[in-house]
Design a protein around this motif. Structure first.
Motif, PDB file in Angstrom:
ATOM      1  N   GLY A 240       0.691  -1.163  -0.006  1.00  0.00           N
ATOM      2  CA  GLY A 240       0.016   0.016  -0.022  1.00  0.00           C
ATOM      3  C   GLY A 240       0.778   1.403   0.000  1.00  0.00           C
ATOM      4  N   VAL A 241       0.082   2.334  -0.175  1.00  0.00           N
ATOM      5  CA  VAL A 241       0.907   3.572   0.425  1.00  0.00           C
ATOM      6  C   VAL A 241       0.323   4.234   1.600  1.00  0.00           C
ATOM      7  CG1 VAL A 241       1.194   4.369  -2.209  1.00  0.00           C
ATOM      8  CG2 VAL A 241      -0.806   4.729  -1.079  1.00  0.00           C
ATOM      9  N   LEU A 242       1.463   4.526   2.394  1.00  0.00           N
ATOM     10  CA  LEU A 242       1.243   5.227   3.678  1.00  0.00           C
ATOM     11  C   LEU A 242       1.226   6.854   3.448  1.00  0.00           C
ATOM     12  CD1 LEU A 242       0.750   4.081   6.481  1.00  0.00           C
ATOM     13  CD2 LEU A 242       2.945   4.541   7.006  1.00  0.00           C
ATOM     14  N   VAL A 243       0.199   7.360   3.930  1.00  0.00           N
ATOM     15  CA  VAL A 243       0.305   9.014   3.884  1.00  0.00           C
ATOM     16  C   VAL A 243       0.517   9.494   5.408  1.00  0.00           C
ATOM     17  CG1 VAL A 243      -0.961  11.268   3.167  1.00  0.00           C
ATOM     18  CG2 VAL A 243      -1.265   8.962   1.851  1.00  0.00           C
ATOM     19  N   VAL A 244       1.701  10.268   5.328  1.00  0.00           N
ATOM     20  CA  VAL A 244       2.119  10.711   6.973  1.00  0.00           C
ATOM     21  C   VAL A 244       2.167  12.120   6.873  1.00  0.00           C
ATOM     22  CG1 VAL A 244       3.692  10.324   8.710  1.00  0.00           C
ATOM     23  CG2 VAL A 244       3.321   8.648   6.827  1.00  0.00           C
ATOM     24  N   ASN A 245       1.461  12.953   7.872  1.00  0.00           N
ATOM     25  CA  ASN A 245       1.598  14.164   7.944  1.00  0.00           C
ATOM     26  C   ASN A 245       3.092  14.456   8.700  1.00  0.00           C
ATOM     27  OD1 ASN A 245      -0.904  14.804   7.094  1.00  0.00           O
ATOM     28  ND2 ASN A 245      -1.758  15.116   9.070  1.00  0.00           N
ATOM     29  N   HIS A 246       3.458  15.758   8.489  1.00  0.00           N
ATOM     30  CA  HIS A 246       4.909  16.095   9.133  1.00  0.00           C
ATOM     31  C   HIS A 246       4.333  17.475   9.943  1.00  0.00           C
ATOM     32  CE1 HIS A 246       7.268  12.883   7.468  1.00  0.00           C
ATOM     33  NE2 HIS A 246       6.833  13.262   6.327  1.00  0.00           N
ATOM     34  N   GLU A 247       4.350  17.337  11.070  1.00  0.00           N
ATOM     35  CA  GLU A 247       3.659  18.705  11.852  1.00  0.00           C
ATOM     36  C   GLU A 247       4.809  19.804  11.922  1.00  0.00           C
ATOM     37  OE1 GLU A 247       1.351  19.888  15.990  1.00  0.00           O
ATOM     38  OE2 GLU A 247       2.155  17.936  15.719  1.00  0.00           O
ATOM     39  N   ASN A 248       5.967  19.496  12.230  1.00  0.00           N
ATOM     40  CA  ASN A 248       6.845  20.420  12.689  1.00  0.00           C
ATOM     41  C   ASN A 248       8.402  20.102  12.286  1.00  0.00           C
ATOM     42  OD1 ASN A 248       7.953  22.930  13.881  1.00  0.00           O
ATOM     43  ND2 ASN A 248       6.268  23.036  15.147  1.00  0.00           N
ATOM     44  N   ILE A 249       9.383  20.347  12.912  1.00  0.00           N
ATOM     45  CA  ILE A 249      10.614  20.156  13.095  1.00  0.00           C
ATOM     46  C   ILE A 249      11.426  20.288  14.253  1.00  0.00           C
ATOM     47  CG2 ILE A 249      10.965  20.687  10.632  1.00  0.00           C
ATOM     48  CD1 ILE A 249      12.493  23.175  11.518  1.00  0.00           C
ATOM     49  N   THR A 250      12.470  19.516  14.646  1.00  0.00           N
ATOM     50  CA  THR A 250      13.205  19.709  15.690  1.00  0.00           C
ATOM     51  C   THR A 250      14.588  20.169  15.292  1.00  0.00           C
ATOM     52  OG1 THR A 250      12.308  17.676  16.855  1.00  0.00           O
ATOM     53  CG2 THR A 250      14.218  18.717  17.664  1.00  0.00           C
ATOM     54  N   GLU A 251      14.407  21.572  15.089  1.00  0.00           N
ATOM     55  CA  GLU A 251      15.514  22.350  14.517  1.00  0.00           C
ATOM     56  C   GLU A 251      17.105  22.249  14.768  1.00  0.00           C
ATOM     57  OE1 GLU A 251      13.956  25.268  17.288  1.00  0.00           O
ATOM     58  OE2 GLU A 251      13.151  23.631  15.872  1.00  0.00           O
ATOM     59  N   GLN A 252      17.017  22.142  16.163  1.00  0.00           N
ATOM     60  CA  GLN A 252      18.482  21.949  16.867  1.00  0.00           C
ATOM     61  C   GLN A 252      19.025  20.785  16.331  1.00  0.00           C
ATOM     62  OE1 GLN A 252      15.377  21.652  18.392  1.00  0.00           O
ATOM     63  NE2 GLN A 252      15.512  20.441  20.330  1.00  0.00           N
ATOM     64  N   TYR A 253      18.565  19.483  15.745  1.00  0.00           N
ATOM     65  CA  TYR A 253      19.400  18.405  15.335  1.00  0.00           C
ATOM     66  C   TYR A 253      19.510  18.406  13.781  1.00  0.00           C
ATOM     67  CZ  TYR A 253      18.110  16.619  20.026  1.00  0.00           C
ATOM     68  OH  TYR A 253      18.146  16.493  21.462  1.00  0.00           O
ATOM     69  N   MET A 254      18.669  19.350  13.178  1.00  0.00           N
ATOM     70  CA  MET A 254      18.810  19.699  11.653  1.00  0.00           C
ATOM     71  C   MET A 254      20.050  19.772  10.810  1.00  0.00           C
ATOM     72  SD  MET A 254      15.521  20.718   9.337  1.00  0.00           S
ATOM     73  CE  MET A 254      14.490  19.375  10.183  1.00  0.00           C
ATOM     74  N   HIS A 255      20.892  20.761  11.662  1.00  0.00           N
ATOM     75  CA  HIS A 255      21.932  21.355  11.184  1.00  0.00           C
ATOM     76  C   HIS A 255      23.331  20.740  11.895  1.00  0.00           C
ATOM     77  CE1 HIS A 255      18.885  23.760   9.312  1.00  0.00           C
ATOM     78  NE2 HIS A 255      18.551  24.224  10.500  1.00  0.00           N
ATOM     79  N   ALA A 256      24.459  21.185  11.311  1.00  0.00           N
ATOM     80  CA  ALA A 256      25.690  20.626  11.655  1.00  0.00           C
ATOM     81  C   ALA A 256      26.015  20.836  13.103  1.00  0.00           C
ATOM     82  CB  ALA A 256      26.581  20.890  10.645  1.00  0.00           C
TER      83      ALA A 256
END
Length: 827
Positions: A240-256
């Motif tokens: 099947g296909v799974l449709v998943v929402n992405h509400e927000n981000i944890t920005e402190q882990y996203m960048h080097a």
């Protein structure tokens, strides 16, 4: 639990001793046959011989064997009992010197089930949903090479569904804990590549191209089946296909090295484009193909043509009454018909024609609009609307409007500046916030179709839009929470009665045009006596006119764009953060999570929000733990304009006072705080039939000193199954005030903790395959409270039982949970 029924009773031939000759009796022949076969088999099991023994015995028998003309000896297992949703194993034995040619299980009576392995000695089936003890009779028949057949019956009595697991203990471990007898695996994680060309995720802050990766803060999800040819198949359990929402981000882990270009308190001042584009693209929606292997394990397909990212930059169309409205016009779309993307996607909804509804929640904070400079440019009417929706951030949550793009013609960042800087609305992005806060329809099977914003459903902090049950000839409805303190519950009723054939339409978004672009939006008022009313939000009716002195409405597009103001005007009931809605597939009753309300006081408590109390270590009195309300429409129809209600569940710690706080009598096995995600089992399996199962997920900060966030399973009963209760609330000054409310029957053991998540997470998003044997669950923002110098969680790397390196960063992810014996999850 797998229930196996076997029988070892002796063969009885019924031979009556009347023959006067001295020839052998039938029983003598059988005795000799058994002795001879045991020698031939060398101790092989009866079940194995049923499968393999025929050819072996045919080769070993003497040609002159005189007892080959007797029928096979068959047993079908002993009778037994089980409950709905359990996996049942039927085990037979067969004995015959002539060699078995065919053997099979058939169902003789009872509700029809699907027998797996019906032509072997051992068959299995999932016990069906029943309202009372119900016998099912199965027959095992074997035919030998001489054409003689024998059969035997067994009876399995099925009882109604019950929770089939031991409650998981509260804990603060950095893993997902599931009950004994269950296994989990990680299906998709933040950053996982969704194209063949996208490199593996390094998880060290150097990754790019989030528009082709699984996004962050996965929230609501839903599974849409595919057949082997890649076409829609609502019954498919393995692809099947799974449709998943992405509400927000944890920005402190996203960048080097963490976010750069930030000022005091983390407020962005001047952001680099390389970081901002990652943050933007990690929002939105992921559509991923998922598939089950022969061993039962699940994975996503990295190079699937179904994989799709819908981000805040994806082109969308504006549909419904607000399409073309002056309120929608921007420099990007002077006609007010088009927009870009979707953001802060929280809860969801579905349609019977096979599309997904993703809902935009806390969108207002993403926009820059410093009030000191922008307010003087605005009309009094605009200021009322902007204040009611909270569009007042100095820089925006992540400072995206501050980016100077390398391409000077790009407006991807300028659009986040909602100031009125141009000569008109088509010269700037003052109306960009009006394009958010909607329900957005997505076709998960066709990545070429632009998502459509369905403005007839109203604009708010959309937590979800869950449908009521569809009945042919009746106008369908979708129930919607507005997730903020003291906001409202809404219902949209389509103008078009349901036509069953539309469920299989190939142009799925055209069905959305038919049912979702025209109808009536209502808001709920809850009365103290347990009754309620749906108040229509229709331009020209009641206070919703140009003459309104608080806000002058121009047309229906104005009413829907400013649904909160319209709900204020008609006198809706202010609720304790209305979040997810769920509808029982059997009764049609609607359930609503009211997560908590830090501003609820003894003075403002009412029948539908009746608690304001002290829950240490907090020193303020409020509804800190939340509750779940349920509603029954008059006449059990989605078209109703009145209803009855009660409170199914009062969330609380089991140690809190029973008289006024722990009103539902929760124990250590089921106490919880801040219910959020809510979902009933699918009507295609036992969790959604006869006695539907309700899943409850938490997003909590009040109980996290005791346990990480969790998910519980429940059988919730019906509206009115309890009674009235008087609650005494004590104010900070010691004065008391009583409120009489409607309370459901205490859940007792019919509510049980199924899962506890890792450190710092929220558990959100839940669905199953149609058969209920695979459960998908979202785990959002593990380690959210940490940073690169203090990483507080390393999940999901911790899940395998190893100790990850100290530098491993946490990632939001979707997990798969299955029962080890293959039965329906939770039963």
């Amino acid at each position: 639990m797998s229930d196996s029924f076997e029988m070892t009773s002796a063969y009885t031939d019924g031979d009556i001793d009347t023959n006067p000759t001295s020839n052998s009796h039938l029983s003598d022949l059988i005795d000799r046959r058994y002795s001879r076969r045991e020698t031939l088999r060398g101790g092989a099991s009866a079940a194995a011989i049923a499968v393999f023994g025929g050819a072996l015995l045919a080769a070993c028998d003497d040609e002159s064997d005189t007892d080959d003309d007797s029928a096979p000896v068959v047993t079908a297992g002993s009778s037994g009992t089980t409950s709905a949703g359990r996996l049942v194993t039927l085990t037979s034995t067969v004995t015959d010197d002539g060699g078995i040619v065919t053997s099979s299980w058939t169902q003789v009576s009872g509700p029809t089930v699907t027998l797996a392995g019906a032509t072997t000695a051992t068959a299995t089936f999932v016990a069906p949903a029943v309202a009372a003890g119900t016998p099912l009779v199965f027959r095992y028949t074997a035919t030998d090479q001489s054409g003689q057949a024998s059969s035997a019956d067994t009876t399995v009595t099925i009882s109604p569904a019950q929770l089939g697991f031991t409650a998981v203990a509260k804990n603060r471990n950095d893993v997902v804990t599931v009950p004994t007898g269950y296994t989990l695996s990680v299906l998709a994680r933040l950053g996982d590549p969704l194209t063949a060309a996208t490199p593996a995720f390094a998880n060290n802050g150097t990754d790019t191209d989030y528009g082709n990766r699984f996004g962050d803060h996965n929230d609501a999800l839903y599974y849409y089946g595919l057949n082997a040819a890649g076409a829609r198949d609502d019954a498919s359990n393995i692809r099947g296909v799974l449709v998943v929402n992405h509400e927000n981000i944890t920005e402190q882990y996203m960048h080097a090295n963490g976010q750069t270009g930030t000022g005091g308190g983390g407020v962005a001042i001047a952001r680099p484009e390389s970081e901002a584009i990652k943050e933007i693209e990690a929002h939105g929606v992921s559509v991923i193909e998922v598939i089950q292997a022969a061993n039962g394990g699940w994975s996503y397909v990295q190079n699937s043509t179904f994989n799709r990212r819908i981000t805040p930059n994806t082109p969308v169309t504006i549909n419904g009454p607000a399409r073309g409205s002056t309120l929608m016009r921007t420099a990007y779309s002077p006609a007010g018909t088009d927009g870009r993307g979707t953001i802060n996607n929280c809860a969801n909804g579905v349609t019977p024609w096979g599309t997904n509804l993703t809902c935009e929640e806390n969108w207002s904070g993403y926009f820059r609009r410093p009030t000191a400079t922008d307010n003087p440019r605005r009309t009094p009417k605009e200021l009322v609307a902007l204040a009611r929706y909270g569009v007042s951030s100095t820089n925006g949550n992540y400072g995206w409007a501050s980016v100077t793009p390398a391409d000077s013609s790009s407006t991807l960042y300028r659009r986040w500046d909602a100031q009125a800087t141009g000569a008109s609305a088509t010269a700037d992005y003052r109306n960009e916030p009006n394009q958010y806060g909607w329900t957005v329809e997505v076709d998960p099977y066709d990545r070429t179709k632009a998502p459509r914003k369905r403005t007839a459903l109203g604009r708010m902090n959309h937590e979800g839009a869950w449908p009521g049950n569809f009945v042919v000839g009746r106008r369908p409805a979708w129930y919607q929470g507005d997730d903020a303190q003291n906001e409202y519950l809404y219902k949209f009723v389509s103008a078009t009665p349901w036509v069953a054939a539309d469920a299989t339409a190939t142009d799925r978004l055209a069905m959305g045009d038919k049912y979702l672009d025209s109808g009536t939006l209502y808001v709920a008022r809850f009365n103290p006596d347990g009754s309620g009313e749906w108040l229509p939000l229709v331009f020209g009716q009641g206070p919703l006119t140009a003459a309104n002195t608080v806000y002058s409405y121009a047309d229906q597009a104005d009413v829907l764009t400013h649904a909160r103001l319209a709900a204020d005007a008609v006198g809706a009931t202010r609720m304790d953060r209305p979040e997810w809605t769920a509808v029982s597939p059997t009764t049609g009753e609607m359930y609503l999570t009211l997560t908590n309300n830090s501003s609820r006081t003894a003075a403002t408590a009412d029948a539908s929000n009746p608690r304001a109390y002290l829950d240490p270590p907090s020193t303020s009195r409020s509804n800190r733990n939340g509750h779940i309300l349920r509603l029954r429409e008059a006449g059990d129809t989605t078209e109703a304009t009145t209803f009855t209600w009660d409170i199914y569940l009062f969330a609380a710690g089991s140690d809190l006072e029973a008289a006024n706080i722990n009103l539902s009598g929760l124990t250590a096995d089921n106490d919880l705080s801040s219910p959020d995600g809510l979902w009933f089992g699918r009507p295609t399996n036992a969790t959604g039939q006869v006695k539907p199962l309700l899943w409850v997920q938490t997003d909590d900060g009040a109980f996290t000193d005791v346990t990480n966030n969790q998910m519980l399973a429940a059988f919730p009963g019906r509206v009115g199954d309890g009674g009235t209760r008087t609650v005494t609330n004590t104010a900070a000054d010691g004065t008391t005030r009583t409120v009489t409310t409607r309370i459901g029957a205490a859940p007792g053991t019919e509510l049980r903790r199924f899962l506890v998540g890792p450190v710092g997470c929220e558990i959100t998003g839940v669905d199953t395959t149609p058969d209920g044997r695979t459960l998908f669950v979202g785990v959002q923002h593990p380690g959210e409270g940490g940073n690169l110098t203090n990483i507080t969680s390393r999940w999901p790397d911790t899940q395998g039982g190893t100790t990850p390196a100290a530098t491993v960063r946490p990632r939001s992810a979707v997990i798969v949970v299955r029962k080890n014996d293959g039965g329906v999850v939770a039963l």
